[in-house]
Design a protein around this motif. Structure first.
Motif, PDB file in Angstrom:
ATOM      1  N   MET A 248       0.824  -1.199   0.000  1.00 23.04           N
ATOM      2  CA  MET A 248       0.000   0.000   0.000  1.00 23.04           C
ATOM      3  C   MET A 248       0.865   1.258   0.000  1.00 23.04           C
ATOM      4  SD  MET A 248      -3.346  -0.744   2.414  1.00 23.04           S
ATOM      5  CE  MET A 248      -2.539  -1.592   3.767  1.00 23.04           C
ATOM      6  N   ARG A 249       1.931   1.249   0.796  1.00 28.23           N
ATOM      7  CA  ARG A 249       2.819   2.410   0.844  1.00 28.23           C
ATOM      8  C   ARG A 249       3.488   2.640  -0.506  1.00 28.23           C
ATOM      9  NH1 ARG A 249       5.246   1.168   5.039  1.00 28.23           N
ATOM     10  NH2 ARG A 249       4.284   2.666   6.466  1.00 28.23           N
ATOM     11  N   GLU A 250       3.944   1.577  -1.144  1.00 30.21           N
ATOM     12  CA  GLU A 250       4.608   1.714  -2.447  1.00 30.21           C
ATOM     13  C   GLU A 250       3.626   2.207  -3.513  1.00 30.21           C
ATOM     14  OE1 GLU A 250       6.241  -2.135  -3.116  1.00 30.21           O
ATOM     15  OE2 GLU A 250       8.040  -1.750  -1.898  1.00 30.21           O
ATOM     16  N   ARG A 251       2.383   1.726  -3.470  1.00 30.32           N
ATOM     17  CA  ARG A 251       1.383   2.189  -4.436  1.00 30.32           C
ATOM     18  C   ARG A 251       1.116   3.676  -4.264  1.00 30.32           C
ATOM     19  NH1 ARG A 251      -1.116  -2.007  -7.072  1.00 30.32           N
ATOM     20  NH2 ARG A 251      -0.986  -4.069  -6.099  1.00 30.32           N
ATOM     21  N   ALA A 252       1.044   4.127  -3.015  1.00 24.44           N
ATOM     22  CA  ALA A 252       0.810   5.550  -2.764  1.00 24.44           C
ATOM     23  C   ALA A 252       1.995   6.389  -3.243  1.00 24.44           C
ATOM     24  CB  ALA A 252       0.562   5.777  -1.276  1.00 24.44           C
ATOM     25  N   GLN A 253       3.203   5.928  -2.965  1.00 21.98           N
ATOM     26  CA  GLN A 253       4.396   6.686  -3.342  1.00 21.98           C
ATOM     27  C   GLN A 253       4.551   6.812  -4.847  1.00 21.98           C
ATOM     28  OE1 GLN A 253       7.479   4.536  -1.281  1.00 21.98           O
ATOM     29  NE2 GLN A 253       7.133   5.617   0.664  1.00 21.98           N
ATOM     30  N   LEU A 254       4.059   5.834  -5.594  1.00 20.30           N
ATOM     31  CA  LEU A 254       4.147   5.895  -7.046  1.00 20.30           C
ATOM     32  C   LEU A 254       3.467   7.139  -7.606  1.00 20.30           C
ATOM     33  CD1 LEU A 254       3.512   2.205  -8.201  1.00 20.30           C
ATOM     34  CD2 LEU A 254       5.587   3.543  -8.530  1.00 20.30           C
ATOM     35  N   PHE A 255       2.468   7.647  -6.893  1.00 17.67           N
ATOM     36  CA  PHE A 255       1.730   8.806  -7.370  1.00 17.67           C
ATOM     37  C   PHE A 255       1.859   9.983  -6.421  1.00 17.67           C
ATOM     38  CE2 PHE A 255      -0.005   5.158  -9.493  1.00 17.67           C
ATOM     39  CZ  PHE A 255      -0.162   5.603 -10.795  1.00 17.67           C
ATOM     40  N   GLY A 256       3.041  10.089  -5.820  1.00 15.58           N
ATOM     41  CA  GLY A 256       3.336  11.223  -4.957  1.00 15.58           C
ATOM     42  C   GLY A 256       2.556  11.239  -3.674  1.00 15.58           C
ATOM     43  N   GLY A 257       2.074  10.094  -3.231  1.00 16.36           N
ATOM     44  CA  GLY A 257       1.241  10.022  -2.039  1.00 16.36           C
ATOM     45  C   GLY A 257       2.035   9.817  -0.764  1.00 16.36           C
ATOM     46  N   ILE A 258       1.442  10.227   0.352  1.00 15.82           N
ATOM     47  CA  ILE A 258       2.016  10.030   1.682  1.00 15.82           C
ATOM     48  C   ILE A 258       1.128   9.027   2.405  1.00 15.82           C
ATOM     49  CG2 ILE A 258       2.655  11.139   3.846  1.00 15.82           C
ATOM     50  CD1 ILE A 258       2.772  13.785   2.239  1.00 15.82           C
ATOM     51  N   PHE A 259       1.707   7.900   2.769  1.00 20.51           N
ATOM     52  CA  PHE A 259       0.928   6.806   3.354  1.00 20.51           C
ATOM     53  C   PHE A 259       1.235   6.673   4.834  1.00 20.51           C
ATOM     54  CE2 PHE A 259       0.455   2.400   4.670  1.00 20.51           C
ATOM     55  CZ  PHE A 259      -0.826   2.108   4.216  1.00 20.51           C
ATOM     56  N   ASN A 260       0.202   6.467   5.631  1.00 20.01           N
ATOM     57  CA  ASN A 260       0.348   6.229   7.064  1.00 20.01           C
ATOM     58  C   ASN A 260      -0.629   5.152   7.498  1.00 20.01           C
ATOM     59  OD1 ASN A 260       2.317   8.250   8.271  1.00 20.01           O
ATOM     60  ND2 ASN A 260       0.993   9.631   7.112  1.00 20.01           N
ATOM     61  N   ALA A 261      -0.191   4.325   8.411  1.00 23.67           N
ATOM     62  CA  ALA A 261      -1.051   3.273   8.959  1.00 23.67           C
ATOM     63  C   ALA A 261      -0.655   3.037  10.405  1.00 23.67           C
ATOM     64  CB  ALA A 261      -0.918   1.981   8.155  1.00 23.67           C
ATOM     65  N   GLY A 262      -1.637   2.852  11.251  1.00 22.91           N
ATOM     66  CA  GLY A 262      -1.318   2.619  12.650  1.00 22.91           C
ATOM     67  C   GLY A 262      -2.526   2.212  13.460  1.00 22.91           C
ATOM     68  N   THR A 263      -2.249   1.705  14.637  1.00 19.84           N
ATOM     69  CA  THR A 263      -3.291   1.268  15.557  1.00 19.84           C
ATOM     70  C   THR A 263      -3.884   2.465  16.300  1.00 19.84           C
ATOM     71  OG1 THR A 263      -2.143  -0.840  15.895  1.00 19.84           O
ATOM     72  CG2 THR A 263      -3.787  -0.221  17.533  1.00 19.84           C
ATOM     73  N   VAL A 264      -5.179   2.442  16.492  1.00 17.14           N
ATOM     74  CA  VAL A 264      -5.868   3.407  17.350  1.00 17.14           C
ATOM     75  C   VAL A 264      -6.216   2.657  18.632  1.00 17.14           C
ATOM     76  CG1 VAL A 264      -7.814   4.971  17.604  1.00 17.14           C
ATOM     77  CG2 VAL A 264      -6.814   4.589  15.339  1.00 17.14           C
ATOM     78  N   PRO A 265      -5.462   2.882  19.719  1.00 19.29           N
ATOM     79  CA  PRO A 265      -5.634   2.081  20.940  1.00 19.29           C
ATOM     80  C   PRO A 265      -7.084   2.039  21.416  1.00 19.29           C
ATOM     81  CG  PRO A 265      -3.681   3.463  21.123  1.00 19.29           C
ATOM     82  CD  PRO A 265      -4.393   3.891  19.864  1.00 19.29           C
ATOM     83  N   GLY A 266      -7.513   0.847  21.728  1.00 22.76           N
ATOM     84  CA  GLY A 266      -8.857   0.650  22.241  1.00 22.76           C
ATOM     85  C   GLY A 266      -9.947   0.705  21.199  1.00 22.76           C
ATOM     86  N   VAL A 267      -9.584   1.002  19.948  1.00 22.10           N
ATOM     87  CA  VAL A 267     -10.605   1.163  18.899  1.00 22.10           C
ATOM     88  C   VAL A 267     -10.355   0.218  17.735  1.00 22.10           C
ATOM     89  CG1 VAL A 267     -11.720   2.745  17.285  1.00 22.10           C
ATOM     90  CG2 VAL A 267     -10.961   3.574  19.528  1.00 22.10           C
ATOM     91  N   GLY A 268      -9.254   0.417  17.007  1.00 23.70           N
ATOM     92  CA  GLY A 268      -9.003  -0.411  15.831  1.00 23.70           C
ATOM     93  C   GLY A 268      -7.769   0.027  15.073  1.00 23.70           C
TER      94      GLY A 268
END
Length: 291
Positions: A248-268
């Motif tokens: 997902m990060r590489e796909r975003a970077q191909l088109f100048g995108g900034i990718f972030n992913a992370g856990t939201v504690p207690g939620v998801g």
């Protein structure tokens, strides 16, 4: 008789052997996870394609029924015109005029059938894009994921490659939400179109969904979803890895995108892909084309 040197050599060889075996096992596990991820993506693609073709076949059947009825009426009128012409030849001209009109209507119905069938063949050959997102949401909902979609801003046309990249990010994020959160997980998808770009956000409550299924009481649920400030700090600083996240990060970077992913504690879990200049970015910017 063993000496310390020979014993050390044996231990060294055993250590290297165990290390090699461990690396092989890790590699196999990673390959297995990647294969499962690819297989899941193929499965969803097939289900989407099946849903699209099923809807197309329903339209074809309806138009085919209309065309058959038109053809039956045409044959009936032709039979009537033949018998009428035997007793009154002057009616043949009027009957022929009516038959021509009926024939054109029937031909138009048959052409509509052929057009939709050919469109189905061409769509089958194309890569999925944002036009397939609605079907993707339907497949995910059928699998047990509650998907809520919001869109703001004025949408603009995208390059096919950019559409495919965004679709794959969306597909992977929703697939991970269903995989880790299980049935009953709620996913909120947000498309925010700006003057030159797009912000894609996918939030899910996988942790809460898993806790709801496993909890026996409200107190138990609260304990399973509790978190501390340290959990928040860890979520902000942790680096999420994995084959799906990397893709997902590489796909975003191909088109100048900034990718972030992370856990939201207690939620998801939360996934975001921000494309500041997607309107003008064609996937070539920043790529060394001389290599």
């Amino acid at each position: 008789m063993f000496t310390w040197q020979s014993l050390s050599a044996v231990l060294f060889v055993l250590t290297v052997a165990f290390l090699v075996l461990w690396l092989v096992a890790v590699s196999r596990r990673r390959r297995s996870r990647f294969d499962r991820s690819s297989a899941e993506r193929v499965r969803i693609d097939l289900e989407l394609s099946l849903a699209e073709q099923h809807g197309r076949l329903a339209i074809i059947r309806e138009l085919q029924d209309i065309a058959v009825l038109s053809l039956a009426r045409l044959i009936t009128r032709a039979e009537g015109a033949r018998y009428a012409a035997e007793s009154d030849p002057s009616t043949a001209v009027r009957a022929a005029t009516g038959l021509v009109e009926d024939g054109r209507v029937t031909l138009a119905d048959l052409r509509r059938v052929l057009t939709i069938a050919r469109e189905g063949e061409s769509i089958q050959a194309r890569q999925p894009g944002l036009q397939s997102a609605r079907n993707l949401f339907g497949v995910m909902r059928d699998a047990g994921l509650a998907v809520e979609v919001t869109e703001s801003g004025e949408r603009f046309p995208l390059k096919p490659g950019a559409e495919l990249a965004i679709y794959r990010i969306l597909q992977s994020a929703l697939g991970n939400a269903l995989k880790h959160g299980g049935a009953g997980t709620e996913a909120r998808v947000s498309f925010t179109w700006t003057q030159d770009g797009l912000q894609l956000l996918i939030d899910d409550d996988g942790i809460r969904a898993a806790a709801r299924r496993a909890s026996s009481s409200a107190t138990d649920f609260a304990a399973r979803t509790a978190y501390t400030i340290d959990d928040d700090l860890k979520a902000l600083s942790e680096s999420i890895s994995g084959a799906g996240i990397t893709q997902m990060r590489e796909r975003a970077q191909l088109f100048g995108g900034i990718f972030n992913a992370g856990t939201v504690p207690g939620v998801g879990f939360s996934v975001s892909a921000v494309f500041p200049s997607l309107r003008f970015h064609n996937g070539v910017h920043g790529v060394n084309l001389s290599r």
